[in-house]
Every structure is written in structure tokens, then in C-alpha cells.
Motif scaffolding. Structure first.
Motif, short mmCIF file in Angstrom:
data_model
loop_
_atom_site.label_atom_id
_atom_site.label_comp_id
_atom_site.label_asym_id
_atom_site.label_seq_id
_atom_site.Cartn_x
_atom_site.Cartn_y
_atom_site.Cartn_z
N UNK A 30 -18.39 -5.52 12.52
CA UNK A 30 -18.20 -4.28 13.27
C UNK A 30 -17.34 -4.57 14.49
N UNK A 31 -16.62 -3.56 14.97
CA UNK A 31 -15.85 -3.66 16.21
C UNK A 31 -16.40 -2.64 17.20
N UNK A 32 -16.82 -3.12 18.36
CA UNK A 32 -17.53 -2.30 19.32
C UNK A 32 -16.86 -2.38 20.68
N UNK A 34 -17.74 -2.51 24.41
CA UNK A 34 -18.84 -2.60 25.39
C UNK A 34 -18.49 -1.81 26.65
N UNK B 38 -10.83 -6.27 25.43
CA UNK B 38 -11.16 -6.77 24.10
C UNK B 38 -12.36 -6.06 23.51
N UNK B 39 -12.38 -5.98 22.20
CA UNK B 39 -13.51 -5.39 21.49
C UNK B 39 -14.52 -6.47 21.18
N UNK B 40 -15.78 -6.04 21.04
CA UNK B 40 -16.84 -6.93 20.61
C UNK B 40 -16.85 -6.94 19.08
N UNK B 41 -16.91 -8.15 18.49
CA UNK B 41 -17.03 -8.30 17.04
C UNK B 41 -18.48 -8.67 16.75
N UNK B 42 -19.13 -7.99 15.80
CA UNK B 42 -20.54 -8.26 15.51
C UNK B 42 -20.79 -8.27 14.01
N UNK B 136 -12.20 -9.73 20.13
CA UNK B 136 -10.87 -9.64 19.54
C UNK B 136 -10.07 -8.63 20.35
#
Lengths: 324, 324
Positions: A30-32, A34, B38-42, B136
Motif C-alpha cells: 500500500x502507499x499511504x 502520513x 515521500x509516501x509510506x509503503x506498507x 518512496x
């Protein structure tokens, strides 16, 4: 599209949408996005059939509880929950069971605006691991290690009902009618105290959620804070159902101190905050109760019936200590 | 301190420290400081004994692989891995097994600077669910849905060794000496392609990691992108060990197309990027190979021995389709 992907699309690509989800279920990750300020809160917990929930637990209760125990951890940090990932292992792709599981998880997710952004579904003994990500203001987070001598020890709701519900299901306790339903319901559908956790953020000196029993989790908080505690048994909040059951069980008084699965918040408030917030917390929903005081010398003490005794370690639930 | 907490402290509170970890293992949740931009990758993935790894798998291999498969997902998004949470279920608290598991996980975590910030340890059938969080650049993420007709289809490393290693362990294939060791090693210790993923970020049009077999994962990428593909079998990169084995097995040629557990990256490059990057990727470590072309009409085609045939669905590994 078949197999795992078909099942995931059918059951799990529902639930709340959030503008901070750039890419949800269906890719490698997933791309989130924050929040610009604030720390990320992250926790993960596994529930395994036969260990954390009895066989024959309704599937929607498994889905609810797997998310609830993680939301409870976020609540105990004073955080806001944003996103969840669910890794489910099941022996077969039973549509009724999977549909019920997804319903339980997503209904609770919807209530708190949590988006399900990732997951994994595979074959094996029934078990589910949920990860929840959330956010908290940097200096407001509720840790375990901030309790100070003189702080009041508070707890939300009532304790012991879930433990009594488990005893009933396992045939170790007899209960019927509404009391039975209430206790089994507390076991199957714990309520994460996110709203309360948010109100305590930046105010309580320490907090922990009660998963393994009051005295065991209090011990963890006290060890982290390098303090001790005195608990007054007569103040520990119990439901009418539990009080009625305890009245006929010579050792029943131990249950609200040792039974797990309550998922209430245990927290410490300095005297100033008690003066400011105390009355409001007592009248709130859930009502909160002051049950004791933080002390300087380490060790847990219990006052009951006019006597004060040291609490022997060993109560509560530990997965790797037999007979605990 | 005993039981779960003692074990977690002893084995898991090690590994890389990062300045962006405000609070690690030991509280209700971890507190992390995400990158300002940047985006969070999860992502999260479960490995269950007897399903994802054979019984008798060395514990350090279980720890390595549980983290590696998640790092591979982050690599397939073009991301950088930062933090991991590990939820381990085991039938008993065997110090040798737990120590080996922690070593395997933390050794790999150290190589990529990933901090273990949370976890859960409980009793039950052996299974581990790891969650990895990373970052990312917003427009650089590699999704599955960006492949366009005319793009080249590329793959890293060699395919099929892990599948042959599994066949050897299960007695379905005979192999000895260094070839056997190499294939079993590829099965037990997959190498996440994080460096390559980072180089492809913002350049490849689509990417996926190969966990369930080339043709199955290619099918996922093509469905997400609404395109088709032609793969040239003679270009699919295989190790010498696999090539030698295939030479004596009439149906052996299918293995590099269908076997799972390679954890190489499959990605698509537009012609301009192929011209710029191609030679460098071919000479890189791991070397990358162009194995086919994205087509406008949907469907997967295989060219082999001068013939082009449609690839029938059903190859590769699906946890909920028997006999797949």
C-alpha cells in the motif's frame, strides 16, 4: 481472477475510503500519505484459534477482535488509528466464514474511519495477524514509563466480564440469561477505547491496555516506570453480572484482577490532572474509576477487606508460562 | 520479567537502531517519525510451516525469509525499507529455535538498515507474519498497472532455482552436490532486490515481485495494466544447475515459468528507458534480462522452439486453488 485474489477482491476491498490512501489493496504494497506533523503509531497482534479465541467463535467476532486488540494498542498510546493490514490464515476458503470475518473487521473499521489497505490470505491453521497504523502528536503519546509516585491509578469500564465469558464457554463457570450473553459478548467484541485514549493524550503520565489481566499489565507499567502500586480491591469496577457471580465463588474475587481480554485502559494521572479531569472521567462513557495509587518502592500491593498484602506474581495470562 | 517479555527482550531487542524510531519494542505500539516528504509503503505477509516452508527448515532461514518476502514487496514498489514488525507463533519457547529465527531476521534487517520496532510472540502452530514499512518518492512508486503496449518485459536474476530446491526437499527431483545446495539456498534465503527496485523507481512503467511463479505474476501485472504479453522462453534466465536438470526432464522447461519463491523483480520498461538503462541493467548485479514484450490484446503468449502458443492459466502457486 480466482483463488486468493478473487477472495480478497470480493470480501476485503470494501470499508472506509480515506484521502490519505494513495494505493490500497491489490498491489505489492500500500502507499499511504502520513500526516505532515505527528508521529506514526504502529502495532501488530496475532489471534490464533484455540489460544486467543475458542473454536466455534463466530467469524465476525474473530474479525472484530483481531482489529479491536490493535486499535486498543493505538488507544493506549493516545493515538488516532488510520490504516490496517490483515493477514488471515484459514484451513479452507469457506465463503460463509470469510464473509463473516470480513464483516466483523470492516464494521469496526468503519466505526473508527480506519481503511483496510493491505492483506494476505493463505491456507493453514486458523490465525489472523492485524497491523494497525495511526498517528499521535509527538509529545502527547502515552507511554508505559511515565508513571510517578503519587499519581492516581485509573481504569476504564469494568473488569473481568470477558474472563467470566471465557470461563462460561469453557464450562468452568455457570451463568445463564442476559448475564451470560453480556459476558460472552465482552469476550467476543471488545470495545477499543480510542476516544478515551485521545482525551488522555498529553495528560496521563502512563497508559497500557488491559489484555492479559489487571495485575499483570499493571506490573508491566510499574516495571517500565520503575515504581510500585497499591490497588484497592473494593474500588475495582465490576459489572453486576460479575458481582453476582463473585458473591457465590470463594476465589471469585481474583477474577477482575487476573482475567485477560478486557481491553480497557489502565492509566496514571498526576494529582493536578485528577483535580481537572477526574469528575469528568468518572461521569464519562465509559466511566473511569480511580483504583489505587503509584508508590515509590517497587512491588504491587493489594488492599482488600481492610488488609494490605503483597501481590504474588503469576496472575494473568502469559503465552509461554504454563499454569500462569 | 519472564515468559513472552523475557523472550522478546532477549532475542528481538537487537538489530539496527535508527534515529527515526522514537519508541521501539516494549510498549503498546512503536512510535516512528516518517520522512517529511515521500509516501509510506506498507505490506504484510505470512509464512506458515508446511505451507510456505517445509518442516525442518532451519530457523534462521524462516526468520530471513519472513522478512525477505516483505522487503521484496517494498522493492517491487521502488521503495526504501525502514521498519519491521514481527508476529511469531510457535508451539513452544525453544531457545535454540527462537535464537536462530531472530538471528536470521536481524542479520537481514541489518544489511538493509531496517529496525525491528514491534512484535508479538505467542503459542500456536508455527507461523510468522512480518509487516514492513518504508518510504518512496510520491511519483516514483512502481505500481502493477502502468505497463503499456511496446514496453519490454524484464526480469532480474535467474528463475526456477527455488522451485527446484523445493522439489529436491520434497523428493520430487534428484540433485546433489553444489547444485543441490545452491537451489535449496535460493529457496531458504531469497534475496530482496531493494537496490534494483530503487534504481527502477520513476523509470519502469510497472513492477511486481515474483513470489508465485513468472507466468502467474505476469498475469497479475497484465490484468492490472489491461494489456497482454509475449514471453520468449529461450530468453528466460536460468542457472546452470537448473539448465542441467531441465536437459533430462521432458516437462522441466515449465519450471522457470511456474515455480514460486524466486523473489526476483519482473518489470516493464518503455523503449526510451530500455535504450538508456538496458545495457547497464544487463551488466548489473543481479543481471537483468529482457524476456518479452507487452502487447495490446490481453492474454499471455509463450514463444518456444519457434512456435507461439497461448499460455493456459493454472501454472504457479495459488493458496486456495488445489492442484494449481
Amino acid at each position: 481472477v480466482s483463488g486468493e485474489e478473487g477472495l480478497i477482491e470480493r470480501w476485503f476491498q470494501r470499508g472506509p475510503r480515506r484521502p490519505d490512501v494513495a494505493l490500497g489493496i491489490g498491489d505489492d504494497a500500500a502507499l499511504l500519505q502520513p500526516a505532515a506533523s505527528g508521529l506514526l503509531v504502529a502495532c501488530t497482534d496475532t489471534l490464533t484459534e484455540g489460544v486467543h479465541f475458542p473454536e466455534q467463535t463466530p467469524p465476525d467476532a474473530v474479525g472484530h477482535k483481531a482489529l479491536a486488540v490493535n486499535l486498543s494498542d493505538v488507544a493506549a498510546m493516545g493515538g488516532t488509528a488510520c490504516w490496517a493490514l490483515s493477514a488471515l490464515t484459514a484451513p479452507r476458503a469457506d465463503p460463509a466464514w470469510l464473509g463473516g470475518f470480513a464483516d466483523g473487521l470492516l464494521t469496526l473499521a468503519s466505526r473508527f474511519g480506519v481503511a483496510l489497505v493491505g492483506g494476505d490470505l493463505c491456507r493453514g491453521p486458523t490465525s489472523v495477524t492485524v497491523t494497525v497504523l495511526g498517528t499521535v502528536a509527538p509529545r502527547a503519546a502515552l507511554r508505559r514509563d511515565g508513571a510517578r509516585p503519587g499519581d492516581g491509578i485509573w481504569v476504564s469500564g469494568t473488569l473481568g466480564d470477558a474472563g467470566l465469558g471465557l470461563a462460561v464457554l469453557q464450562g468452568r463457570a455457570a451463568l445463564s440469561g442476559p448475564a451470560r450473553r453480556q459476558c460472552v459478548r465482552r469476550l467476543h467484541y471488545p470495545e477499543p477505547r480510542l476516544t478515551l485514549g485521545g482525551r488522555l493524550a498529553g495528560r496521563a503520565t502512563a497508559a497500557i491496555d488491559l489484555s492479559d489481566g489487571l495485575m499483570r499489565d499493571l506490573g508491566r507499567l510499574c516495571r517500565a516506570s520503575r515504581v510500585g502500586a497499591v490497588i484497592e480491591w473494593e474500588r475495582v469496577p465490576c459489572s453486576e453480572a460479575l458481582a453476582a457471580w463473585m458473591a457465590h465463588e470463594p476465589e471469585g474475587w481474583r477474577l477482575p484482577l487476573t482475567a485477560g481480554d478486557d481491553y480497557e485502559l489502565l492509566f496514571t494521572l498526576p494529582p493536578g490532572e485528577e483535580a481537572r479531569l477526574g469528575a469528568e472521567l468518572e461521569a464519562g462513557e465509559p466511566p473511569c474509576t480511580r483504583i489505587g495509587t503509584v508508590t515509590e518502592p517497587p512491588g504491587l500491593w493489594l488492599e482488600r477487606g481492610g488488609y494490605r498484602e503483597i501481590w504474588e506474581a503469576g496472575g494473568g495470562f502469559d503465552h509461554f508460562v504454563e499454569g500462569a
